[in-house]
Design a protein around this motif. Sequence first.
Motif, short mmCIF file in Angstrom:
data_model
loop_
_atom_site.label_atom_id
_atom_site.label_comp_id
_atom_site.label_asym_id
_atom_site.label_seq_id
_atom_site.Cartn_x
_atom_site.Cartn_y
_atom_site.Cartn_z
N GLU A 127 0.82 -1.21 0.00
CA GLU A 127 0.00 0.00 0.00
C GLU A 127 0.86 1.26 0.00
N ASP A 128 2.16 1.09 -0.24
CA ASP A 128 3.10 2.20 -0.41
C ASP A 128 3.27 2.42 -1.91
N SER A 129 2.87 3.58 -2.41
CA SER A 129 2.85 3.82 -3.86
C SER A 129 4.25 3.74 -4.47
N LEU A 130 5.28 4.23 -3.74
CA LEU A 130 6.64 4.18 -4.28
C LEU A 130 7.12 2.74 -4.42
N PHE A 131 6.84 1.94 -3.39
CA PHE A 131 7.20 0.53 -3.47
C PHE A 131 6.45 -0.16 -4.60
N TYR A 132 5.17 0.16 -4.74
CA TYR A 132 4.37 -0.49 -5.76
C TYR A 132 4.85 -0.11 -7.15
N ASP A 133 5.26 1.16 -7.33
CA ASP A 133 5.82 1.57 -8.62
C ASP A 133 7.07 0.77 -8.95
N GLU A 134 7.94 0.61 -7.95
CA GLU A 134 9.18 -0.14 -8.15
C GLU A 134 8.87 -1.59 -8.50
N LEU A 135 7.95 -2.19 -7.77
CA LEU A 135 7.60 -3.59 -8.01
C LEU A 135 6.97 -3.78 -9.39
N GLN A 136 6.10 -2.85 -9.79
CA GLN A 136 5.47 -2.93 -11.10
C GLN A 136 6.51 -2.83 -12.21
N LEU A 137 7.47 -1.92 -12.04
CA LEU A 137 8.52 -1.75 -13.05
C LEU A 137 9.36 -3.01 -13.17
N LEU A 138 9.72 -3.61 -12.05
CA LEU A 138 10.48 -4.85 -12.08
C LEU A 138 9.68 -5.96 -12.74
N GLN A 139 8.41 -6.03 -12.41
CA GLN A 139 7.56 -7.10 -12.95
C GLN A 139 7.36 -6.93 -14.46
N GLN A 140 7.12 -5.71 -14.90
CA GLN A 140 6.84 -5.48 -16.31
C GLN A 140 8.05 -5.77 -17.20
N GLN A 141 9.25 -5.53 -16.68
CA GLN A 141 10.45 -5.65 -17.51
C GLN A 141 11.20 -6.96 -17.29
N VAL A 142 10.66 -7.84 -16.45
CA VAL A 142 11.37 -9.08 -16.18
C VAL A 142 11.41 -9.99 -17.41
N ALA A 143 10.47 -9.80 -18.33
CA ALA A 143 10.41 -10.67 -19.51
C ALA A 143 11.51 -10.36 -20.52
N TYR A 144 12.04 -9.12 -20.51
CA TYR A 144 13.04 -8.81 -21.53
C TYR A 144 14.33 -8.19 -20.99
N LYS A 145 14.36 -7.64 -19.80
CA LYS A 145 15.61 -7.11 -19.26
C LYS A 145 16.63 -8.21 -18.96
N PRO A 146 16.23 -9.33 -18.33
CA PRO A 146 17.20 -10.42 -18.17
C PRO A 146 17.69 -10.96 -19.51
N LEU A 147 16.78 -11.04 -20.50
CA LEU A 147 17.19 -11.46 -21.84
C LEU A 147 18.22 -10.49 -22.41
N GLY A 148 17.96 -9.18 -22.24
CA GLY A 148 18.92 -8.18 -22.71
C GLY A 148 20.26 -8.33 -22.02
N LEU A 149 20.23 -8.59 -20.72
CA LEU A 149 21.48 -8.81 -19.97
C LEU A 149 22.25 -9.99 -20.54
N LEU A 150 21.54 -11.09 -20.78
CA LEU A 150 22.19 -12.28 -21.32
C LEU A 150 22.77 -12.01 -22.70
N GLU A 151 21.99 -11.41 -23.59
CA GLU A 151 22.47 -11.13 -24.94
C GLU A 151 23.67 -10.18 -24.93
N ASN A 152 23.60 -9.17 -24.05
CA ASN A 152 24.73 -8.23 -23.95
C ASN A 152 26.00 -8.92 -23.50
N LEU A 153 25.88 -9.79 -22.50
CA LEU A 153 27.06 -10.49 -21.99
C LEU A 153 27.65 -11.41 -23.06
N VAL A 154 26.78 -12.07 -23.81
CA VAL A 154 27.26 -12.95 -24.89
C VAL A 154 27.97 -12.13 -25.96
N GLU A 155 27.34 -11.04 -26.41
CA GLU A 155 27.93 -10.21 -27.46
C GLU A 155 29.21 -9.53 -26.98
N LEU A 156 29.20 -9.06 -25.73
CA LEU A 156 30.41 -8.44 -25.19
C LEU A 156 31.56 -9.45 -25.13
#
Length: 605
Positions: A127-156
Motif C-alpha cells: 500500500e506504499d505507492s513508491l514501493f508499488y511503482d518499483e515492483l510494477q517496473l520490475l515485474q513489467q520488464q522481467v520478460a526482456y531485461k534479463p534477456l537483454g542482460l544475457l544477450e549483452n554479456l554474450v555479445e560483449l
Amino acid sequence: MNDFRVWFADYANALFRSLPLLWQAAPREMIFLIAVTLLQGILPAISVWITKLVVDTVAVALTSGRELGYAVLIPLVLGWVGALLLESLLYPWILALQGNLNDKLTAHISLLLMRKADNFADLSRFEDSLFYDELQLLQQQVAYKPLGLLENLVELSRSFVTLIVIVGLLVPLAFWIPLVIAIATIPQIVVSSQYGKAIWLTLFENSPQARRMEYYTSLMLTDSYAKEIRLFQLSSFFIERYLQAFQSLHQTMRYLRGKQAFWSSTLAILSTLGNGFAFYWVVRQAFRGNFSPGSVLLFVQSLTYFQNNLERFVANWVELFENILYMQQFFNFLDSPIPMQISIPGEKVPMPIRSGILFEKVDFYYPDNRLALQDISFTIYPGQTVAIVGENGAGKTTLVKLLTRLYDPTQGCILVDGIDLRNLNLQQWRQQIAGVFQDFGHYALTLGENIALGNLAALESPDILRYAIEKADITTLVDHFPTREDTPLGKQFGGTELSGGQWQKLALARAFVRREAQILLLDEPTAALDPRSEYDLYRRFIELAEGKTTILITHRLASVRMADRILVMKAGHLIEDGTHQELLQLGGEYTTLWNMQAQHYGISE
C-alpha cells in the motif's frame, strides 16, 4: 571523482551479482554457451589469418613463376571454408542456447521476486505507492531485461575475444594502431553510459506515468469496464488521459535519447578519424614495400573486424549498462528490509484459545499517516459470535487486518490468552483463521481448486471439499456442471464465468474448508448475494459458526441480531458494545442505524 568511484562500484557490484544468477538458472546451458561464444570470437581471426596465408602463397607463386600445388592450396582452402562453415553452424546453436537460458533466467528471477514479495508478511509495502511503482517496473520488464542482460554479456564476450585476437594479429605489424583506435572510442563509451543511466533513472522516476498508461489501456481492453465505457461514452476521456500520461513520459525520454545519440555520433567521428589515419599509414607502408600483399589484406580485414567489433562492444556496453541498472533495482528490492518483525519460531498458538483475544488500547495509522483506529479496547471470548458494525471508513475492516496480523498496531497490543500476537508463530496463527474478505479473489482455476485454496489438503481429500461445498450451500451449483469440482472457472483461460453471488458463495466455501480453524472471519459475507441466499445463509448462521469464535462485519443490521455481542465503530473509535437489545435500549449510534434500516427494509426488532 568520488562520485564516479561510487557509481562504478555500484555498477560492478550489480554486474558481479548478476553473473551467478545466470549460472543458478541454467548451469549446463551456461557451460555450452561460454564454450561456443569463445569459439565464435576466435573464428574471425582464424579466417583473416588463413586469408593472409592464401594471398601470400599465391603472390609468391606468381612472382616466382612456380605452379601452386594442390598439397599447398587444398589445406588452405579447406581451412578457410571450415572456419566459415563452423561460424555459420554455431550461430543457430547459440540462438537456441540463449533462448533456453533466457526462459530459465526469466523464471528464476520471477521466482525470486515472488518469494521476496511473499516475505512481506503484512500489507504495508503493497500500500506504499513508491514501493508499488518499483515492483510494477520490475515485474513489467522481467520478460526482456534479463534477456537483454544475457544477450549483452554474450555479445560483449564474443566481441572482446575477437578484439583480443585481432590485436594479436595487428601488434606485429603496428602495435600502436589498436591502442589509438581504442583510446579514440573511450569518450563514446563514457558519454553513452552516462546518458543510459539518466534514461533509466528518468524511466524509473516516471513509472507512475507508465503505470497510468497501462491502467488506461486495461480499462479500454478488458471486459470488466466495457459496459460502463460504452454506456457513458468514456472512450475519448480515457484515451485522452492515456495521451497525457504518454506525453509527460515521452517528452523527457525523447530529449535524453536525442542528447545520447548526438554525443555518441559526434564522438564516433573521433574513432573514425583514428581508423582513417591507420588506413593511410598502412597504404603508405605497402607502397614502400614494407608489407606483403597478404599482410596488407590482413591489416585491412583486421582493421575492419576491429572497428566493427569495437562498435558492437560499445553498443552492447551501453545496453548492458541499462540492463545492469534494472538489475540494481532488482537487487535493491531483494535486499529491502522486511517491515514487519516476525518471531521465529515464535510461541505456539494456544489450542484451544481459553481466555480469549484482547485488544488493549490499540491505535493504528496507515503508512500515509491516516488515523484508522484510536484507543480500541475489547475482548473476544472463545466460541463467541461478535458482530462489528458502523458506517464506511469506521475502521471495521482494519480491526480484522490487525487480528489477522496483516498489520501490527501502531500503539497498544493484541493478546491471545495473554500472549502478544506479535510473539506468536505467524504461520500457525493464520492457520487458525478462516475468512472471507470484501475483495475476495476470483481465481482462474478449477471450481474445486478455488475452494481448496483455503486448505490445500482438500485437494487430496474429497470429503473435506464436499463438507465445504455443503456448508456454503453450493451443492446444486457444483452438481450442475458435468465435470463438477473439476470445472475450470474464469474467462482468462476459457473457463466458466460465475455470477457475483456464486463467486461469493465459493469464497465462503474457501473459508469453511479450513475445518480446524478456531476463528471465522466474515467481512460482508452477503454483499453479492440475493435476498433469498442471504436469508438462507443467516438462517444457518448458528450452524456455520458452531465451535468457532466468529467475527462478522456487515452493514446489514438485520443479520447481527443472533450475535452474542455487537461492537459499534465510528471514525476509528469503538463507541458502543453490547447485545442487540442492550444497544437499542441505549438509544445511541446503533439505534440510529437500526431505525434507518428498519424503515427502509421494513424489519422489526
